[in-house]
Design an enzyme around this catalytic site. Structure first.
Site, mmCIF file in Angstrom:
data_model
loop_
_atom_site.group_PDB
_atom_site.id
_atom_site.type_symbol
_atom_site.label_atom_id
_atom_site.label_comp_id
_atom_site.label_asym_id
_atom_site.label_seq_id
_atom_site.Cartn_x
_atom_site.Cartn_y
_atom_site.Cartn_z
ATOM 1 N N LYS A 183 0.848 -1.202 0.000
ATOM 2 C CA LYS A 183 0.000 0.000 0.000
ATOM 3 C C LYS A 183 0.879 1.246 0.000
ATOM 4 C CE LYS A 183 -3.875 -2.031 2.546
ATOM 5 N NZ LYS A 183 -5.044 -1.924 1.703
ATOM 6 N N GLU A 217 -12.657 -2.456 9.812
ATOM 7 C CA GLU A 217 -13.446 -2.723 8.604
ATOM 8 C C GLU A 217 -14.928 -2.680 8.929
ATOM 9 O OE1 GLU A 217 -12.308 -6.568 7.129
ATOM 10 O OE2 GLU A 217 -10.318 -5.888 6.594
ATOM 11 N N HIS A 242 -0.277 -8.501 8.386
ATOM 12 C CA HIS A 242 -0.280 -7.082 8.005
ATOM 13 C C HIS A 242 0.132 -6.137 9.148
ATOM 14 C CE1 HIS A 242 -2.210 -8.858 4.662
ATOM 15 N NE2 HIS A 242 -3.457 -8.764 5.056
ATOM 16 N N LYS A 342 -13.697 -6.691 12.281
ATOM 17 C CA LYS A 342 -14.687 -6.636 11.205
ATOM 18 C C LYS A 342 -15.993 -6.113 11.789
ATOM 19 C CE LYS A 342 -12.648 -10.100 8.196
ATOM 20 N NZ LYS A 342 -12.172 -9.233 7.112
#
Ligand code: BG6
EC number: 1.1.1.49
Length: 499
Positions: A183, A217, A242, A342
């Site tokens: 990214k 998220e 990550h 999430k």
């Protein structure tokens, strides 16, 4: 021409899956549009679905049109690059046909990228199938294998996987991908730290109070329940890979160069210096949660346990927060708080660095109600921004202070941001492994999370339930103990959530 002049073929195993549709093919299309692909580059999709070349081309065109990629001449020429081979990855006949395809394709296919976008249980099967058909030999060109995360599901299985792969492949042929590292905003961490001098004198335990790394998220398991519920969970799916990579980039020492091994040497040192999580006081060092039914952005959504494909009574966590320490000269006793979840309130990934308070509060009696520490906020997505919060005088006769923000937007309007997979797919062709993980990094990351996952697996209680649409379990605040720290949920001064 740069690497765009290199003839090669992309062979995607699992070409009909989500990753290929949502990330890989769109990224390859962008590389095609930007002229980063030689004329003869071909893309071979492999899968069980019995497509022909023509029906796969139709399918990909349909996906692109539905997802808003314009139907124009570049799409036509991109679609022409696509070919398809159907078959079972478990059968030797499939690899014979693949060999024929490669062999019949002349010079272009001497260099081949094999992309494993399949379920992790198939990584070894495919590698052995390719090896048996002699498709990994590099006598006439290079053969490179891109391996998606998760690399194993714990330390032991990662070790076994590495063992099996290294029987068939040289380390230089293996590209362990972590798309997060590709990214723009994550790469910018290196630039911020090592192309500027102003942060370096402050970047240590003497000036930094703590660092938070958040990946939030709004989506749930999103049609991937069978993977997520069995082999995922927030720690395996996000923290082991990550978020620990982001932590390593934030904490590493300056590398001697930007060359792959130099960079990876410094990252691995950080990962190896992470103090083992305190299992005796796990509830204040690692917290896990699972979303219950709720509302995300005004839409009612089911709880994790009601999602299709999730096992009844599953203990898989959809939220995890961890407090980690790096036992080295620079960072000793500075907590790094990592969290991901999430079905949270917002989609946001960011790094928040809180600096220590000045040694004396000289303005305490003159209108400052609460001293505000300085924060450096780095937005990863959706905005990639860099902001610094500092105190300043409120205009007027009195000596009142308030917090102001120095805001540096990273991209200028109209500038196109490259998707992580574009950069990484191009790096594979260039043979640049600096943004790919070395096995010792993966191993060190599993060493950090394994004991926690093991302890949780012995716990008979369900993870803490949190309503979808919030910021995770209330108990996640316990991770800060009785300090004055709290989670930052946003990049703005007024949107700090609980602070
Ligand atoms: C993937 C995880 O690696 O990263 C997903 O498996 C997660 O569960 C995704 O949603 C997040 O990355 P991004 O780039 O989509 O924000």
């Amino acid at each position: 021409m740069s690497c765009c002049g290199i003839s090669h073929a992309y062979v995607i195993f699992g070409a009909t899956g989500n990753l290929a549709a949502n990330k890989l093919l769109p990224a390859l299309y962008q590389l095609h549009c930007m002229g980063h692909m030689a004329e003869d580059v071909e893309i071979l999709g492999c899968g069980r679905t019995p497509f022909t070349q023509e029906t796969w081309q139709i399918e990909v065109r349909k996906q692109f049109v539905e997802s808003g990629i314009a139907e124009d001449a570049s799409l036509d020429s991109f679609i022409q690059r696509l070919d398809y081979l159907s078959g079972s990855l478990k059968e030797a006949a499939f690899y014979q046909s693949l060999g024929d395809w490669i062999g019949n394709d002349g010079e272009c296919a001497n260099n081949v990228v094999f992309y494993l976008s399949v379920s992790p249980e198939l990584y070894v099967t495919v590698t052995e199938g390719l090896a048996a058909a002699q498709l990994l030999e590099e006598s006439h060109g290079w053969r490179r294998m891109v391996i998606e995360k998760p690399f194993g599901h714990d330390l032991e299985s990662a070790r076994e996987l590495q063992h099996s792969l290294s029987d068939q492949l040289k380390e230089e042929q293996i590209y362990r991908i972590d798309h997060y590292v590709g990214k723009e905003a994550v790469q910018n961490l290196l630039v911020l730290r090592f192309a500027n001098l102003i942060l370096e004198p402050l970047w240590n335990r003497y000036h930094i109070d703590h660092i938070q790394i958040t990946h939030a998220e709004t989506v749930g398991v999103d049609g991937r329940a069978s993977y997520y519920d069995n082999s995922g969970g927030a720690v395996r799916d996000m923290i082991q890979s990550h978020l620990l990579q982001v932590m390593a980039l934030l904490a590493m020492e300056p590398p001697v160069s930007m060359e792959a091994e130099a960079l990876r040497n410094e990252k691995v040192k950080v990962l190896q210096s992470i103090r083992p999580v305190n299992l005796e006081q796990l509830a204040t060092h690692a917290i896990r949660g699972q979303y219950a039914a709720g509302e995300v952005k005004g839409v009612a959504v089911p709880g994790y346990l009601q999602e299709e494909g999730v096992a009844a009574g599953s203990h898989t966590e959809s939220y995890a927060a961890m407090k980690l320490y790096i036992d080295n000269w620079r960072w000793k006793d500075v907590p790094f708080y990592l969290r991901t979840g999430k079905r949270l309130q917002e989609r946001r990934s960011m790094v928040a660095v809180r600096f220590k308070q000045p040694p004396m509060q000289l303005f305490q009696g003159s209108g400052i109600y609460q001293p505000h520490p300085n924060w450096l906020l780095i937005g990863i997505q959706p905005e990639d921004a860099v902001r610094m919060e500092i105190s300043a005088k409120v205009p007027g006769l009195e000596m009142h202070t308030r917090q102001i923000v120095m805001d540096a937007s990273v991209s200028t309007p109209g500038e196109r941001k490259a998707e992580a997979y574009e950069e990484l797919l191009l790096d594979v062709i260039k043979g640049d492994r600096s943004l790919f993980l070395r096995y010792d990094e993966v191993k060190a990351a599993w060493t950090v999370v394994d004991p926690v996952m093991q302890r949780w697996s012995e716990d008979e209680q369900l993870p803490l339930q949190y309503p979808a649409g919030g910021w995770g379990p209330k108990a996640a605040e316990k991770i800060f103990g009785d300090s004055d720290r709290a989670w930052r949920h946003s990049l703005s001064c007024n949107g700090k959530g609980s602070e």
